[in-house]
Design an enzyme around this catalytic site. Structure first.
Site, PDB file in Angstrom:
ATOM      1  N   LYS A 187      36.078  54.668  43.750  1.00 52.96           N
ATOM      2  CA  LYS A 187      35.816  53.119  43.624  1.00 52.96           C
ATOM      3  C   LYS A 187      34.501  52.841  42.908  1.00 52.96           C
ATOM      4  CE  LYS A 187      33.323  50.318  45.987  1.00 52.96           C
ATOM      5  NZ  LYS A 187      32.672  50.065  47.145  1.00 52.96           N
ATOM      6  N   ASP A 206      38.355  48.041  46.502  1.00 54.91           N
ATOM      7  CA  ASP A 206      37.350  47.976  47.650  1.00 54.91           C
ATOM      8  C   ASP A 206      38.117  47.138  48.592  1.00 54.91           C
ATOM      9  OD1 ASP A 206      37.478  45.102  46.775  1.00 54.91           O
ATOM     10  OD2 ASP A 206      35.537  44.562  47.115  1.00 54.91           O
TER      11      ASP A 206
END
Ligand code: SF4
Length: 289
Positions: A187, A206
């Protein structure tokens, strides 16, 4: 025999009472019955064929709902574009290093919270070398308010040391190298690569992208890495970066984790989420955050 009592007579039809239908059928009748059943099934088909002959139109087989069909995905992307035409990362930053630090600090926190902390942090420690000279304990008080501050301090200081020692003080623009930094998973690497270096190496997953991709049935997965793989397959590469930003904004503005604002959502009639708060279309109970 007393008067009035008449012995039971065989029926005039030749059939006996109550045993109608239980008599075993002859093989010939059995064959006839099964032929009738087949004929009935074929009637519908013949009728359709007849209609096709008359109208000259070939009936299409009924389409099955496919949530990741290209036309549906294109429609979702179009609506996101109309809704959030030029959004970008909400974390305040002026360099790849600052973005990396801000992204590490944003885990389990809000961007607003991180943006409150980082201006003073980067004033106090203006370079990656300044961070590399710290111990995690020294950094802890500065990042305390973002939560999980011990782990985050360790990651930031560890990443700074590695960048100075292995990459000449420059944040690498390569996913494999980024993934070697402490506290950096896909991420964070995708945020830095996409937002700062404009490189589409993957899709940022996310908490918002996780939740909304499931609600929109773009994935059935629950693990970020698997969700990313699903999204990569159905979203054109030139939309990977913008798609993440748009979905993150959608999660902040309308598609909240609890009580999404479906009434105001322009994606409402293409969304079948099972946890919608209002719907004009059928909902799918397994499609939820
Ligand atoms: S309709 Fe509701 S659940 Fe679906 S995307 Fe919009 S806000 Fe989210």
């Amino acid at each position: 025999m007393p008067r009035g009592i008449v012995p039971r007579q065989p029926a005039r039809t030749g059939r006996q009472d109550k045993i109608r239908g239980t008599r075993p059928l002859s093989p010939a009748k059995l064959n006839q019955k099964s032929a009738n059943r087949t004929n009935r099934a074929g009637v519908a088909g013949k009728a359709a064929a007849g209609r096709e002959k008359k109208t000259g139109k070939v009936a299409k087989p009924a389409k099955r709902y496919n949530p990741t069909a290209p036309e549906r995905v294109t429609e979702i992307l179009k609506r996101l574009n109309d809704l959030y035409p030029d959004v970008t990362c909400a974390l305040t930053h002026a360099s790849a290093w600052e973005l990396l630090v801000a992204t590490i600090l944003s885990a389990q926190s809000t961007d607003v919270n991180v943006n409150r902390v980082t201006p003073e942090l980067f004033r106090k420690y203006p370079t990656v070398q300044a961070f590399a000279g710290l111990t995690p304990e020294q950094l802890e008080p500065d990042v305390r308010s973002t939560g999980f501050f011990r782990n985050k301090s360790k990651s930031v200081v560890g990443a700074a040391k590695k960048i100075v020692a292995a990459f000449g003080g420059q944040v690498p623009d390569d996913i494999d190298k980024l993934l070697t930094l402490p506290g950096v998973a896909r991420k964070t690497a995708n945020v830095v690569l996409g937002t700062w270096f404009k490189k589409a190496e993957g899709v940022v997953v996310d908490t918002h992208v996780h939740r909304i991709s499931r609600r929109l049935e773009l994935t059935k997965e629950n693990e970020p890495q698997k969700i990313e793989q699903d999204l990569i397959k159905i979203i054109p590469r030139d939309r990977w970066i913008l798609f993440s930003h748009q979905v993150i904004w959608h999660g902040r503005k309308l598609c909240f984790a609890r009580k999404p604002n479906c009434l105001e959502c322009p994606l409402e009639n293409v969304c079948h989420a099972g946890d919608k708060t209002w719907s004009t279309v059928e909902t799918h109970k397994e499609a939820k955050a």
